[in-house]
Write an enzyme that holds these catalytic residues in place. Sequence first.
Site, mmCIF file in Angstrom:
data_model
loop_
_atom_site.group_PDB
_atom_site.id
_atom_site.type_symbol
_atom_site.label_atom_id
_atom_site.label_comp_id
_atom_site.label_asym_id
_atom_site.label_seq_id
_atom_site.Cartn_x
_atom_site.Cartn_y
_atom_site.Cartn_z
ATOM 1 N N ARG A 1 9.676 36.747 16.747
ATOM 2 C CA ARG A 1 9.350 35.344 16.465
ATOM 3 C C ARG A 1 8.022 35.346 15.710
ATOM 4 O O ARG A 1 6.957 35.486 16.313
ATOM 5 C CB ARG A 1 9.243 34.562 17.772
ATOM 6 C CG ARG A 1 8.958 33.077 17.596
ATOM 7 C CD ARG A 1 9.018 32.389 18.959
ATOM 8 N NE ARG A 1 8.753 30.971 18.856
ATOM 9 C CZ ARG A 1 7.531 30.441 18.907
ATOM 10 N NH1 ARG A 1 6.468 31.209 19.033
ATOM 11 N NH2 ARG A 1 7.379 29.128 18.808
ATOM 12 N N SER B 1 17.786 26.781 21.603
ATOM 13 C CA SER B 1 16.884 26.133 22.563
ATOM 14 C C SER B 1 17.349 24.709 22.802
ATOM 15 O O SER B 1 17.597 23.975 21.838
ATOM 16 C CB SER B 1 15.455 26.082 22.010
ATOM 17 O OG SER B 1 14.955 27.382 21.851
ATOM 18 N N LYS C 1 3.434 27.714 22.286
ATOM 19 C CA LYS C 1 4.194 26.862 21.356
ATOM 20 C C LYS C 1 3.631 25.454 21.448
ATOM 21 O O LYS C 1 3.733 24.811 22.502
ATOM 22 C CB LYS C 1 5.678 26.888 21.745
ATOM 23 C CG LYS C 1 6.583 26.082 20.818
ATOM 24 C CD LYS C 1 8.034 26.341 21.197
ATOM 25 C CE LYS C 1 8.983 25.288 20.673
ATOM 26 N NZ LYS C 1 9.276 25.374 19.267
#
Length: 212
Positions: free
Chosen positions: A44, A116, A144
């Site tokens: 990521r 998600s 995040k």
Amino acid sequence: MNPSRRALAEQLQLYFICGTPNTKDVLGTVETALQCGVTCFQFREKGKEALYGDKKEAMARALQTLCRSYDVPFIINDDVALAERIDADGVHIGQDDTEAAHVRARIGPDKWLGVSVHTLEEAAAAIDHADYVGIGPVYPTKSKEDAGAVNGTTLIRQVRDMYRELPIVGIGGILPEHVPMIRQDGADGVAVISAIASAPDVAMATRRFACL
Ligand code: TZP
Ligand code: MG
């Protein structure tokens, strides 16, 4: 649960997510985590210091090689084109990314697709295309910025009640001591960034998760 779903759910037990902004030495951190028991890995690459273009691809390839040597699936966040180019094992997308149906059509039936979800409606929309869903943030997270509202394990329980066979990972602020409850409430595994990537001792942190 059908055998391939069961195998996938088992592979999600300890899902480590990492990119260059999460640690000074991403290759060293990921190799240590692989040695100490992570069962799935997601590249990521996000945020101010994220790599782009050729540098991102070179890092993805290096991490993929490491994952292959430990026989751990290598998933790419968001970047479907990169996943296709390097033949990654799958793609993980959020609600703001390309639609799940579209990504599935691109990657085909044999690659993993993770999505998600933050509501039951999003879960319902994902299940026709996703191999697994990520649900969170279970706890507050610094990894995040737009993670949304913390929902504990409420949504995990609701999604599990509704979809008995859907592989689920909990995500967001998860520490080893949280894992038994998250599993008990219906998740097959946990996805973790900072508790491993920012740990003073990556090996010890990973082993604490892996032995649960
Ligand atoms: N999606 C929801 S929370 C989150 C992502 C990517 C961040 C998880 O990171 P951490 O450090 O394990 O809280
Ligand atoms: Mg995304």
